[in-house]
Scaffold this motif. Structure first.
Motif, PDB file in Angstrom:
ATOM      1  N   VAL A 158      77.352  44.914  32.015  1.00  0.00           N
ATOM      2  CA  VAL A 158      78.336  45.267  30.985  1.00  0.00           C
ATOM      3  C   VAL A 158      79.494  46.046  31.596  1.00  0.00           C
ATOM      4  CG1 VAL A 158      78.715  46.650  28.912  1.00  0.00           C
ATOM      5  CG2 VAL A 158      76.698  45.193  29.075  1.00  0.00           C
ATOM      6  N   ARG A 159      79.200  46.935  32.534  1.00  0.00           N
ATOM      7  CA  ARG A 159      80.252  47.698  33.207  1.00  0.00           C
ATOM      8  C   ARG A 159      81.184  46.756  33.970  1.00  0.00           C
ATOM      9  NH1 ARG A 159      77.230  50.585  36.189  1.00  0.00           N
ATOM     10  NH2 ARG A 159      77.132  52.441  34.872  1.00  0.00           N
ATOM     11  N   ALA A 160      80.602  45.853  34.753  1.00  0.00           N
ATOM     12  CA  ALA A 160      81.414  44.912  35.524  1.00  0.00           C
ATOM     13  C   ALA A 160      82.216  43.994  34.605  1.00  0.00           C
ATOM     14  CB  ALA A 160      80.510  44.084  36.437  1.00  0.00           C
ATOM     15  N   ALA A 161      81.573  43.487  33.552  1.00  0.00           N
ATOM     16  CA  ALA A 161      82.270  42.602  32.612  1.00  0.00           C
ATOM     17  C   ALA A 161      83.410  43.331  31.909  1.00  0.00           C
ATOM     18  CB  ALA A 161      81.284  42.053  31.583  1.00  0.00           C
ATOM     19  N   SER A 162      83.184  44.589  31.532  1.00  0.00           N
ATOM     20  CA  SER A 162      84.231  45.375  30.869  1.00  0.00           C
ATOM     21  C   SER A 162      85.442  45.503  31.775  1.00  0.00           C
ATOM     22  CB  SER A 162      83.700  46.771  30.513  1.00  0.00           C
ATOM     23  OG  SER A 162      82.625  46.689  29.606  1.00  0.00           O
ATOM     24  N   GLU A 163      85.207  45.788  33.044  1.00  0.00           N
ATOM     25  CA  GLU A 163      86.308  45.948  33.989  1.00  0.00           C
ATOM     26  C   GLU A 163      87.065  44.634  34.198  1.00  0.00           C
ATOM     27  OE1 GLU A 163      84.314  47.416  37.415  1.00  0.00           O
ATOM     28  OE2 GLU A 163      84.105  49.470  36.657  1.00  0.00           O
ATOM     29  N   THR A 210      81.464  34.249  35.160  1.00  0.00           N
ATOM     30  CA  THR A 210      80.193  34.970  35.255  1.00  0.00           C
ATOM     31  C   THR A 210      79.823  35.222  36.713  1.00  0.00           C
ATOM     32  OG1 THR A 210      79.038  32.839  35.066  1.00  0.00           O
ATOM     33  CG2 THR A 210      79.277  34.150  33.061  1.00  0.00           C
ATOM     34  N   ASN A 211      80.245  34.339  37.614  1.00  0.00           N
ATOM     35  CA  ASN A 211      79.970  34.544  39.037  1.00  0.00           C
ATOM     36  C   ASN A 211      80.676  35.801  39.545  1.00  0.00           C
ATOM     37  OD1 ASN A 211      79.047  33.736  41.752  1.00  0.00           O
ATOM     38  ND2 ASN A 211      81.212  33.369  42.118  1.00  0.00           N
ATOM     39  N   GLU A 212      81.924  35.975  39.118  1.00  0.00           N
ATOM     40  CA  GLU A 212      82.689  37.158  39.505  1.00  0.00           C
ATOM     41  C   GLU A 212      82.061  38.426  38.920  1.00  0.00           C
ATOM     42  OE1 GLU A 212      87.413  38.474  39.532  1.00  0.00           O
ATOM     43  OE2 GLU A 212      86.700  36.915  38.154  1.00  0.00           O
ATOM     44  N   ILE A 213      81.629  38.345  37.676  1.00  0.00           N
ATOM     45  CA  ILE A 213      80.970  39.492  37.040  1.00  0.00           C
ATOM     46  C   ILE A 213      79.688  39.840  37.786  1.00  0.00           C
ATOM     47  CG2 ILE A 213      79.785  40.274  34.940  1.00  0.00           C
ATOM     48  CD1 ILE A 213      81.805  38.482  33.370  1.00  0.00           C
ATOM     49  N   ALA A 214      78.915  38.809  38.144  1.00  0.00           N
ATOM     50  CA  ALA A 214      77.659  39.030  38.859  1.00  0.00           C
ATOM     51  C   ALA A 214      77.904  39.699  40.206  1.00  0.00           C
ATOM     52  CB  ALA A 214      76.935  37.703  39.050  1.00  0.00           C
ATOM     53  N   GLN A 215      78.929  39.240  40.925  1.00  0.00           N
ATOM     54  CA  GLN A 215      79.230  39.820  42.235  1.00  0.00           C
ATOM     55  C   GLN A 215      79.593  41.292  42.115  1.00  0.00           C
ATOM     56  OE1 GLN A 215      82.176  37.554  44.356  1.00  0.00           O
ATOM     57  NE2 GLN A 215      80.941  35.682  44.397  1.00  0.00           N
ATOM     58  N   ARG A 216      80.433  41.618  41.130  1.00  0.00           N
ATOM     59  CA  ARG A 216      80.825  43.018  40.978  1.00  0.00           C
ATOM     60  C   ARG A 216      79.659  43.882  40.503  1.00  0.00           C
ATOM     61  NH1 ARG A 216      86.510  45.047  38.435  1.00  0.00           N
ATOM     62  NH2 ARG A 216      87.151  43.379  39.869  1.00  0.00           N
ATOM     63  N   ALA A 217      78.793  43.303  39.700  1.00  0.00           N
ATOM     64  CA  ALA A 217      77.635  44.046  39.188  1.00  0.00           C
ATOM     65  C   ALA A 217      76.541  44.173  40.240  1.00  0.00           C
ATOM     66  CB  ALA A 217      77.082  43.362  37.939  1.00  0.00           C
ATOM     67  N   GLY A 218      76.625  43.337  41.295  1.00  0.00           N
ATOM     68  CA  GLY A 218      75.605  43.382  42.333  1.00  0.00           C
ATOM     69  C   GLY A 218      74.298  42.754  41.906  1.00  0.00           C
ATOM     70  N   VAL A 219      74.400  41.723  41.039  1.00  0.00           N
ATOM     71  CA  VAL A 219      73.202  41.017  40.576  1.00  0.00           C
ATOM     72  C   VAL A 219      73.412  39.517  40.771  1.00  0.00           C
ATOM     73  CG1 VAL A 219      72.713  42.797  38.847  1.00  0.00           C
ATOM     74  CG2 VAL A 219      74.013  40.756  38.180  1.00  0.00           C
TER      75      VAL A 219
END
Length: 219
Positions: A29-34, A46-55
């Motif tokens: 949620v933090r990565a997606a918000s940013e 979603t790939n970009e969100i996953a990379q930033r979230a580290g998952v």
């Protein structure tokens, strides 16, 4: 990672009725918000969100079936859980105060909401960008923000009309015209007025906006 996003996440995680988010959900949620705030929903992946979230990207889909569900899981609960107890908390103090004139109330509203806008602009960009395109978010916005503000401001508008200082139009019309002018002022101030070398005179623009509203709503 901005402090306002951390503040929103903290409030979101502790105010909900349902079980608190897991550590991985918080990261998502933090990565997606940013990323939603930076690029907009449509341009985010979603790939970009996953990379930033580290998952792993698959982790996102274990918690959220689609990117749209992830967006709604951020925006709708934030509105439901934060608008009344958090976002509107300080605004209620302004709206519940008694003012001698409508322009005095406008100045108080501007000062209060500009401070909030500047503090939470990174997260609020998601609302501004996405609400026009998602009916479920519009419904939340109307129910949790517009209805509450209308309820609070209407008695003040009625009182100023009875005193003869405001035109005898419906409170909804007066609020719509007022909001259009104030939002226009705030938007240009945010996009242009803060630029280095800008000729923006904030006090002059603010007073001109208030004068425009008052002349337009004069009886």
């Amino acid at each position: 990672m901005s402090e306002p996003i951390e503040e929103w996440l903290e409030e979101l995680n502790k105010l909900g009725d349902e079980k608190s988010m897991t550590d991985k959900q918080l990261k998502i949620v933090r990565a997606a918000s940013e990323i939603f705030a930076e690029k907009g929903f449509a341009a985010s992946s979603t790939n970009e969100i996953a990379q930033r979230a580290g998952v792993a990207e698959g982790t996102i889909f274990r918690h959220y079936k689609t990117k749209k569900e992830l967006l709604v899981s951020i925006v709708a609960p934030v509105m439901a859980k934060l608008v009344a107890p958090f976002v509107m908390r300080e605004f209620y103090k302004v709206l519940d105060s008694k003012y001698e004139s409508y322009d005095q109330m406008l100045r108080a509203i501007i000062e209060n909401r500009l401070a909030f806008l500047e503090k939470h602009l990174h997260v609020l960009k998601i609302f501004i960008q996405e609400i026009p395109f998602h009916p479920e978010l519009q419904e939340q916005f109307e129910k949790l923000i517009l209805a509450k503000v209308f309820e609070k401001i209407t008695p003040n508008i009625r009182r100023f009309q009875e005193e003869g200082s405001l035109v005898n139009w419906s409170p909804y019309t007066i609020m719509r015209l007022t909001a259009s002018s104030l939002i226009g002022y705030a938007a240009v101030r945010t996009l242009y007025g803060k630029r280095e070398g800008s000729s923006w005179d904030d006090e002059q623009e603010r007073e001109a906006t208030i004068a425009f509203i008052m002349k337009g709503l004069a009886p």
